[in-house]
Design a protein around this motif. Structure first.
Motif, PDB file in Angstrom:
ATOM      1  N   UNK A 190     -43.249 -39.927  52.312  1.00 51.07           N
ATOM      2  CA  UNK A 190     -43.677 -38.780  51.510  1.00 51.07           C
ATOM      3  C   UNK A 190     -43.425 -37.427  52.160  1.00 51.07           C
ATOM      4  N   UNK A 191     -42.976 -37.423  53.410  1.00 55.95           N
ATOM      5  CA  UNK A 191     -42.648 -36.147  54.062  1.00 55.95           C
ATOM      6  C   UNK A 191     -41.293 -35.617  53.603  1.00 55.95           C
ATOM      7  N   UNK A 192     -40.564 -36.416  52.808  1.00 50.65           N
ATOM      8  CA  UNK A 192     -39.277 -35.999  52.272  1.00 50.65           C
ATOM      9  C   UNK A 192     -39.306 -36.079  50.737  1.00 50.65           C
ATOM     10  N   UNK A 193     -38.455 -35.271  50.115  1.00 53.39           N
ATOM     11  CA  UNK A 193     -38.438 -35.187  48.659  1.00 53.39           C
ATOM     12  C   UNK A 193     -37.045 -35.456  48.118  1.00 53.39           C
ATOM     13  N   UNK A 194     -36.974 -36.338  47.129  1.00 51.81           N
ATOM     14  CA  UNK A 194     -35.713 -36.571  46.412  1.00 51.81           C
ATOM     15  C   UNK A 194     -35.618 -35.538  45.292  1.00 51.81           C
ATOM     16  N   UNK A 195     -34.515 -34.807  45.257  1.00 52.19           N
ATOM     17  CA  UNK A 195     -34.309 -33.780  44.238  1.00 52.19           C
ATOM     18  C   UNK A 195     -33.060 -34.107  43.428  1.00 52.19           C
ATOM     19  N   UNK A 196     -33.211 -34.155  42.122  1.00 52.95           N
ATOM     20  CA  UNK A 196     -32.089 -34.338  41.202  1.00 52.95           C
ATOM     21  C   UNK A 196     -32.030 -33.111  40.309  1.00 52.95           C
ATOM     22  N   UNK A 197     -30.871 -32.484  40.270  1.00 56.42           N
ATOM     23  CA  UNK A 197     -30.712 -31.260  39.475  1.00 56.42           C
ATOM     24  C   UNK A 197     -29.612 -31.456  38.443  1.00 56.42           C
ATOM     25  N   UNK A 198     -30.014 -31.446  37.178  1.00 55.19           N
ATOM     26  CA  UNK A 198     -29.057 -31.482  36.081  1.00 55.19           C
ATOM     27  C   UNK A 198     -28.702 -30.057  35.706  1.00 55.19           C
ATOM     28  N   UNK A 199     -27.435 -29.700  35.816  1.00 55.00           N
ATOM     29  CA  UNK A 199     -26.964 -28.352  35.503  1.00 55.00           C
ATOM     30  C   UNK A 199     -26.032 -28.400  34.304  1.00 55.00           C
ATOM     31  N   UNK A 200     -26.404 -27.662  33.281  1.00 55.65           N
ATOM     32  CA  UNK A 200     -25.585 -27.526  32.080  1.00 55.65           C
ATOM     33  C   UNK A 200     -25.524 -26.035  31.775  1.00 55.65           C
ATOM     34  N   UNK A 201     -24.332 -25.468  31.781  1.00 62.04           N
ATOM     35  CA  UNK A 201     -24.241 -24.013  31.682  1.00 62.04           C
ATOM     36  C   UNK A 201     -22.978 -23.586  30.952  1.00 62.04           C
ATOM     37  N   UNK A 202     -23.103 -22.552  30.161  1.00 66.36           N
ATOM     38  CA  UNK A 202     -21.966 -21.936  29.486  1.00 66.36           C
ATOM     39  C   UNK A 202     -21.868 -20.505  30.003  1.00 66.36           C
ATOM     40  N   UNK A 203     -20.862 -20.248  30.840  1.00 65.47           N
ATOM     41  CA  UNK A 203     -20.726 -18.935  31.458  1.00 65.47           C
ATOM     42  C   UNK A 203     -20.151 -17.887  30.516  1.00 65.47           C
ATOM     43  N   UNK A 204     -19.691 -18.310  29.360  1.00 62.46           N
ATOM     44  CA  UNK A 204     -19.099 -17.399  28.373  1.00 62.46           C
ATOM     45  C   UNK A 204     -17.854 -16.719  28.973  1.00 62.46           C
ATOM     46  N   UNK A 205     -17.244 -15.865  28.201  1.00 66.74           N
ATOM     47  CA  UNK A 205     -16.056 -15.166  28.686  1.00 66.74           C
ATOM     48  C   UNK A 205     -14.835 -16.077  28.727  1.00 66.74           C
ATOM     49  N   UNK A 206     -13.721 -15.514  29.173  1.00 65.57           N
ATOM     50  CA  UNK A 206     -12.456 -16.245  29.233  1.00 65.57           C
ATOM     51  C   UNK A 206     -12.214 -16.732  30.655  1.00 65.57           C
ATOM     52  N   UNK A 207     -12.700 -17.930  30.933  1.00 62.95           N
ATOM     53  CA  UNK A 207     -12.569 -18.501  32.265  1.00 62.95           C
ATOM     54  C   UNK A 207     -11.964 -19.898  32.162  1.00 62.95           C
ATOM     55  N   UNK A 208     -10.933 -20.197  32.987  1.00 69.30           N
ATOM     56  CA  UNK A 208     -10.357 -21.549  32.989  1.00 69.30           C
ATOM     57  C   UNK A 208     -11.405 -22.584  33.377  1.00 69.30           C
ATOM     58  N   UNK A 209     -11.405 -23.727  32.700  1.00 71.42           N
ATOM     59  CA  UNK A 209     -12.394 -24.759  32.971  1.00 71.42           C
ATOM     60  C   UNK A 209     -12.313 -25.268  34.404  1.00 71.42           C
ATOM     61  N   UNK A 210     -11.103 -25.316  34.969  1.00 72.71           N
ATOM     62  CA  UNK A 210     -10.978 -25.804  36.342  1.00 72.71           C
ATOM     63  C   UNK A 210     -11.743 -24.911  37.307  1.00 72.71           C
TER      64      UNK A 210
END
Length: 283
Positions: free
Chosen positions: A234-254
């Motif tokens: 319990x002295x350590x924590x498992x962290x899972x982060x789901x990131x879903x984001x739309x940065x908008x603008x004209x940006x290449x997906x790569x």
């Protein structure tokens, strides 16, 4: 008969009282106070007297609570929706592909969803207990710009109840200004059940924070972080982060994909550094 009357009145449900307004609400409060006064005058400190006192105090305090407005309820529902969608995405183990694996075991996975687009999943272990991680990410949310170079500022615009907040976040410029200034308005909710915490959020609109000059209003969500103690330690924590984001603008997906996956890896490192400094200061 008197004790029985007290019991009957004290048993009035909060659901019914909350619907009262105006004079009816005032009358209910008066009844509650009178029950407590009469109980004090009655002979014998029986258990029923204590019960009346407790219930009267509870009813009085609850009657003074302000119900949520229609707009506030809408934000609460958005936060719950973000939480449920995020957990649904993370619960499906099929189709995840590895983006990055770091020597310390941190890894970023990705997946393309028809109705959302590409999402990223960070999985790390933080060498600090859950309470410390939760406090930094939730209680000290507005200080994130002090330790996370990807964030310029986080400001809480409104708190709704104990679980939901509306925030405005300004993202810092990326190296080489590959991605220009972005900002976000989000609804966030934090749920803590036993040893598991879920911090969820999604883009929303907020009249007092329209689009800002010099920033592209990006959108995130559904997104969430899940925190839980490492099994057996319990002295350590498992962290899972789901990131879903739309940065908008004209940006290449790569470019977007590279920036987002690296942002998650960097976040984990900066969080560890922040927690280590915080612990050192507290000691």
């Amino acid at each position: 008969m008197l004790p029985a009357t007290f019991k009957l009145c004290a048993a009035i449900s909060y659901r019914h009282l909350r619907n009262m307004t105006g004079l009816r609400r005032q009358a209910a409060v008066a009844i509650s106070q009178e029950l407590s006064r009469l109980a004090c005058r009655s002979a014998g400190p029986g258990a029923w007297i204590n019960q009346v006192r407790r219930r009267s105090s509870l009813l009085s305090s609850r009657l003074e609570e302000k119900p949520f407005s229609e707009a506030e309820m809408s934000y609460i529902k958005q936060g719950e929706e973000a939480l449920q969608k995020s957990l649904s995405i993370l619960g499906d183990q099929e189709g995840w592909k590895t983006e990055t694996v770091v020597d310390n075991g941190d890894k970023v996975l990705s997946k393309v969803l028809p109705d959302v687009g590409k999402v990223f999943r960070l999985e790390v272990v933080v060498e600090q207990p859950l309470d410390a991680v939760y406090s930094e990410l939730v209680d000290n949310m507005e200080q994130m710009g002090d330790w996370n170079p990807s964030v310029k500022e986080v400001k809480i615009l409104q708190k709704i109840g104990k679980d939901t907040v509306i925030t405005h976040e300004k993202a810092a410029a990326t190296p080489g200004n590959i991605v220009g200034p972005r900002d976000f308005v989000s609804v966030r909710c934090a749920k803590r059940r036993g040893s598991t915490c879920v911090l969820a959020g999604m883009a929303t609109t907020y009249g007092a924070m329209p689009e800002q000059q010099g920033f592209v209003r990006a959108e995130n969500g559904p997104t969430c972080m899940i925190l839980r103690p490492v099994a057996g330690d319990p002295s350590q924590t498992k962290l899972i982060w789901l990131l879903s984001i739309d940065l908008k603008g004209w940006l290449p997906k790569t470019i977007i994909n590279q920036v987002l996956s690296q942002t998650q890896v960097d976040f984990a490192n900066h969080l560890r550094e922040r927690l280590a400094r915080t612990v050192a200061v507290s000691c």
